[in-house]
Design a protein around this motif. Sequence first.
Motif, PDB file in Angstrom:
ATOM      1  N   THR A  82       3.736   8.852   3.002  1.00  0.00           N
ATOM      2  CA  THR A  82       3.939   7.743   3.548  1.00  0.00           C
ATOM      3  C   THR A  82       2.746   6.409   4.221  1.00  0.00           C
ATOM      4  OG1 THR A  82       4.511   8.318   5.747  1.00  0.00           O
ATOM      5  CG2 THR A  82       6.434   8.023   4.733  1.00  0.00           C
ATOM      6  N   ASP A  83       1.521   6.698   4.108  1.00  0.00           N
ATOM      7  CA  ASP A  83       0.603   6.549   4.022  1.00  0.00           C
ATOM      8  C   ASP A  83      -0.687   6.677   3.572  1.00  0.00           C
ATOM      9  OD1 ASP A  83      -1.183   4.512   5.044  1.00  0.00           O
ATOM     10  OD2 ASP A  83      -1.656   4.935   7.353  1.00  0.00           O
ATOM     11  N   ALA A  84      -0.819   7.825   4.511  1.00  0.00           N
ATOM     12  CA  ALA A  84      -1.613   8.651   3.890  1.00  0.00           C
ATOM     13  C   ALA A  84      -2.563   8.571   2.883  1.00  0.00           C
ATOM     14  CB  ALA A  84      -2.360  10.129   4.839  1.00  0.00           C
ATOM     15  N   VAL A  85      -0.799   9.010   1.817  1.00  0.00           N
ATOM     16  CA  VAL A  85      -0.919   9.349   0.432  1.00  0.00           C
ATOM     17  C   VAL A  85      -1.029   8.033  -0.504  1.00  0.00           C
ATOM     18  CG1 VAL A  85      -0.540  10.665  -1.310  1.00  0.00           C
ATOM     19  CG2 VAL A  85      -0.525  12.069   0.699  1.00  0.00           C
ATOM     20  N   THR A  86       0.164   7.085  -0.118  1.00  0.00           N
ATOM     21  CA  THR A  86       0.691   5.833  -0.360  1.00  0.00           C
ATOM     22  C   THR A  86      -0.382   5.215  -0.667  1.00  0.00           C
ATOM     23  OG1 THR A  86       2.684   6.408   0.015  1.00  0.00           O
ATOM     24  CG2 THR A  86       1.879   4.197  -0.443  1.00  0.00           C
ATOM     25  N   THR A  87      -1.236   4.955   0.916  1.00  0.00           N
ATOM     26  CA  THR A  87      -2.357   3.833   0.629  1.00  0.00           C
ATOM     27  C   THR A  87      -3.636   4.214  -0.313  1.00  0.00           C
ATOM     28  OG1 THR A  87      -1.979   3.424   2.882  1.00  0.00           O
ATOM     29  CG2 THR A  87      -3.690   2.647   2.334  1.00  0.00           C
ATOM     30  N   ALA A  88      -4.134   5.047  -0.683  1.00  0.00           N
ATOM     31  CA  ALA A  88      -5.016   5.626  -1.352  1.00  0.00           C
ATOM     32  C   ALA A  88      -4.275   5.542  -2.854  1.00  0.00           C
ATOM     33  CB  ALA A  88      -5.171   8.069  -1.378  1.00  0.00           C
ATOM     34  N   TYR A  89      -3.112   5.920  -3.568  1.00  0.00           N
ATOM     35  CA  TYR A  89      -2.801   6.006  -4.614  1.00  0.00           C
ATOM     36  C   TYR A  89      -2.682   4.275  -5.278  1.00  0.00           C
ATOM     37  CZ  TYR A  89       0.694   6.469  -8.225  1.00  0.00           C
ATOM     38  OH  TYR A  89       1.375   5.824  -9.796  1.00  0.00           O
ATOM     39  N   HIS A  90      -2.420   3.051  -3.717  1.00  0.00           N
ATOM     40  CA  HIS A  90      -1.923   2.086  -4.017  1.00  0.00           C
ATOM     41  C   HIS A  90      -2.829   1.263  -4.666  1.00  0.00           C
ATOM     42  CE1 HIS A  90       0.187  -2.274  -3.722  1.00  0.00           C
ATOM     43  NE2 HIS A  90      -1.232  -2.788  -2.991  1.00  0.00           N
ATOM     44  N   ALA A  91      -3.751   2.081  -3.458  1.00  0.00           N
ATOM     45  CA  ALA A  91      -5.321   1.417  -4.228  1.00  0.00           C
ATOM     46  C   ALA A  91      -6.637   2.049  -5.021  1.00  0.00           C
ATOM     47  CB  ALA A  91      -6.452   2.452  -2.968  1.00  0.00           C
ATOM     48  N   ILE A  92      -5.872   2.835  -5.797  1.00  0.00           N
ATOM     49  CA  ILE A  92      -6.513   3.232  -7.068  1.00  0.00           C
ATOM     50  C   ILE A  92      -6.003   3.305  -8.157  1.00  0.00           C
ATOM     51  CG2 ILE A  92      -6.658   5.430  -8.360  1.00  0.00           C
ATOM     52  CD1 ILE A  92      -7.693   6.918  -5.453  1.00  0.00           C
ATOM     53  N   THR A  93      -4.364   3.258  -8.065  1.00  0.00           N
ATOM     54  CA  THR A  93      -3.771   2.373  -9.407  1.00  0.00           C
ATOM     55  C   THR A  93      -3.478   1.458  -9.253  1.00  0.00           C
ATOM     56  OG1 THR A  93      -1.678   3.403  -8.522  1.00  0.00           O
ATOM     57  CG2 THR A  93      -3.097   4.946  -9.516  1.00  0.00           C
ATOM     58  N   LEU A 126     -20.240  -8.874  -9.324  1.00  0.00           N
ATOM     59  CA  LEU A 126     -18.967  -7.510  -8.533  1.00  0.00           C
ATOM     60  C   LEU A 126     -18.063  -8.056  -7.965  1.00  0.00           C
ATOM     61  CD1 LEU A 126     -22.435  -5.930  -6.554  1.00  0.00           C
ATOM     62  CD2 LEU A 126     -21.160  -5.133  -9.223  1.00  0.00           C
ATOM     63  N   SER A 127     -16.647  -6.888  -8.245  1.00  0.00           N
ATOM     64  CA  SER A 127     -15.656  -7.533  -7.605  1.00  0.00           C
ATOM     65  C   SER A 127     -15.318  -6.698  -6.791  1.00  0.00           C
ATOM     66  CB  SER A 127     -14.410  -7.065  -8.684  1.00  0.00           C
ATOM     67  OG  SER A 127     -14.520  -7.917 -10.190  1.00  0.00           O
ATOM     68  N   TYR A 128     -15.226  -7.182  -5.808  1.00  0.00           N
ATOM     69  CA  TYR A 128     -14.547  -6.955  -4.397  1.00  0.00           C
ATOM     70  C   TYR A 128     -13.735  -6.531  -4.065  1.00  0.00           C
ATOM     71  CZ  TYR A 128     -19.665  -7.387  -2.807  1.00  0.00           C
ATOM     72  OH  TYR A 128     -21.022  -7.531  -3.332  1.00  0.00           O
ATOM     73  N   ILE A 129     -13.296  -5.105  -3.902  1.00  0.00           N
ATOM     74  CA  ILE A 129     -11.614  -5.702  -3.723  1.00  0.00           C
ATOM     75  C   ILE A 129     -10.745  -4.666  -2.238  1.00  0.00           C
ATOM     76  CG2 ILE A 129      -9.352  -4.465  -5.010  1.00  0.00           C
ATOM     77  CD1 ILE A 129     -11.236  -4.610  -7.983  1.00  0.00           C
ATOM     78  N   PHE A 130     -10.324  -5.400  -1.866  1.00  0.00           N
ATOM     79  CA  PHE A 130      -9.206  -5.312  -0.388  1.00  0.00           C
ATOM     80  C   PHE A 130      -8.272  -4.761  -1.043  1.00  0.00           C
ATOM     81  CE2 PHE A 130     -12.893  -7.794   0.952  1.00  0.00           C
ATOM     82  CZ  PHE A 130     -14.176  -6.326   1.625  1.00  0.00           C
ATOM     83  N   SER A 131      -7.647  -2.849  -0.177  1.00  0.00           N
ATOM     84  CA  SER A 131      -6.400  -3.147   0.081  1.00  0.00           C
ATOM     85  C   SER A 131      -5.813  -2.453   1.036  1.00  0.00           C
ATOM     86  CB  SER A 131      -6.624  -1.643  -1.019  1.00  0.00           C
ATOM     87  OG  SER A 131      -4.912  -1.317  -1.589  1.00  0.00           O
ATOM     88  N   TYR A 132      -4.524  -2.468   0.912  1.00  0.00           N
ATOM     89  CA  TYR A 132      -3.531  -1.764   2.101  1.00  0.00           C
ATOM     90  C   TYR A 132      -2.458  -1.532   1.632  1.00  0.00           C
ATOM     91  CZ  TYR A 132      -1.576  -2.553   7.360  1.00  0.00           C
ATOM     92  OH  TYR A 132      -0.695  -2.727   7.636  1.00  0.00           O
ATOM     93  N   GLY A 133      -2.517  -0.339   2.276  1.00  0.00           N
ATOM     94  CA  GLY A 133      -0.904   0.086   2.464  1.00  0.00           C
ATOM     95  C   GLY A 133      -1.319  -0.220   0.858  1.00  0.00           C
ATOM     96  N   GLY A 134       0.595   0.748   0.403  1.00  0.00           N
ATOM     97  CA  GLY A 134       1.498   0.907  -0.232  1.00  0.00           C
ATOM     98  C   GLY A 134       3.003   0.117   0.153  1.00  0.00           C
ATOM     99  N   GLN A 135       3.472   0.899  -0.849  1.00  0.00           N
ATOM    100  CA  GLN A 135       5.219   0.558  -1.487  1.00  0.00           C
ATOM    101  C   GLN A 135       5.544   1.099  -1.785  1.00  0.00           C
ATOM    102  OE1 GLN A 135       4.497  -3.397  -4.116  1.00  0.00           O
ATOM    103  NE2 GLN A 135       2.900  -4.179  -2.690  1.00  0.00           N
ATOM    104  N   VAL A 136       6.597   0.646  -1.611  1.00  0.00           N
ATOM    105  CA  VAL A 136       8.008   1.515  -1.734  1.00  0.00           C
ATOM    106  C   VAL A 136       8.244   3.119  -3.183  1.00  0.00           C
ATOM    107  CG1 VAL A 136      10.565   2.269  -2.055  1.00  0.00           C
ATOM    108  CG2 VAL A 136       9.501   1.203  -1.082  1.00  0.00           C
ATOM    109  N   PRO A 137       7.702   1.911  -4.055  1.00  0.00           N
ATOM    110  CA  PRO A 137       7.562   2.610  -5.261  1.00  0.00           C
ATOM    111  C   PRO A 137       5.962   3.500  -5.602  1.00  0.00           C
ATOM    112  CG  PRO A 137       8.224   0.354  -6.389  1.00  0.00           C
ATOM    113  CD  PRO A 137       8.128  -0.075  -4.119  1.00  0.00           C
TER     114      PRO A 137
END
Length: 357
Positions: free
Chosen positions: A158-169, A294-305
Amino acid sequence: MTVLPTSMYAWRKHRGNPEPVWEEVPIPAPGPTEILVKMLASGVCRSDHSLLTIEKQASWFQNEYTLGHEGCGQVVEIGNAVSASVLQVGDIVALHAVCGCGSSNCSECTRDLSQICEKGRHSGIGQDGFHTSYAVVDARAAVLVPQGVTPAEAAVATDAVTTAYHAITRRGEVKKTEVCFLFGLGGLGFNALQIVHHIGARVIVSDIKQDCLDDALALGIPRADIVPLGRSPREFIIENNLDGKIDTVLDFVGTHQTFDDAQYIVRRGGKLLCIGSLDTENTIHMKIGTRKRLSYIFSYGGQVPDLKAVLNLIAEGVIKPQVKTRQMEAFPAVVKELEQGKIKGRIALTYSQLQHM
């Protein structure tokens, strides 16, 4: 019909106290659009330490609340406005901590930014969460767990994988044609490595622990793409003819050193994807950022999908979260071990029968 107890014990945050408090609280009742779940596992995150020790928090934070924002449980009660075609009593579900309020008037939810909505429930992040025996969530936050996925895996997903997935994809939009550089193979970083590896992009990895680098090798990352322990990433890039070839840097550490290195090793027109925040303030080199565009991109968490997607990837064997289980009583010790860097991957707390009674 199972008769539920009237109270339970929970690990709680009390404002002004940096130590978790083990105290008895009432079993919550679900509202019309909510569900009550009996907890099976809840993940412990470095954020738990921050939540315990940092007193200056957002406006929705309560003076006392139950910690835990990574959860998996079994549905035991369903609100009268929740469709039976969506969830049923007995379902095993992963619990998204911040699914947003879903309102048509919400400036975040209407822009596909539900994870930074301030109006909806924030389970374990200022409001009652999952380090306990029973928890209430909005039904929209519950995702059915596929067969083959353990409660511990579902909880940390719900966090450790979803956060990484949302950030990368979704934030970094990493493509298989890219060359990436990944800093950090910890609780989120190793999941990120598996996601990028599955996408098919080439990925250069760096970590300060040899066993983490060994895990990358076992995953199938070529030895030539693993920065040897103690080697400078900048020197490695030059020595291996990678200068000007790193499309995206994935910084799952966020220290002064990794953020600084990232700006030097990324190619012109490249992306810096910032997820880690071990140092809460870092320096952007304006000349480098400007001249290299350069593009500095920040990401936080993920979503239900995102959570649905990663649970399916775990079920398919594409992602294997590094997670071990401990009993709920161990929470204070786990938090300290995480802060000291003694834990590899993630720890999920599980519940004894006594705690459920």
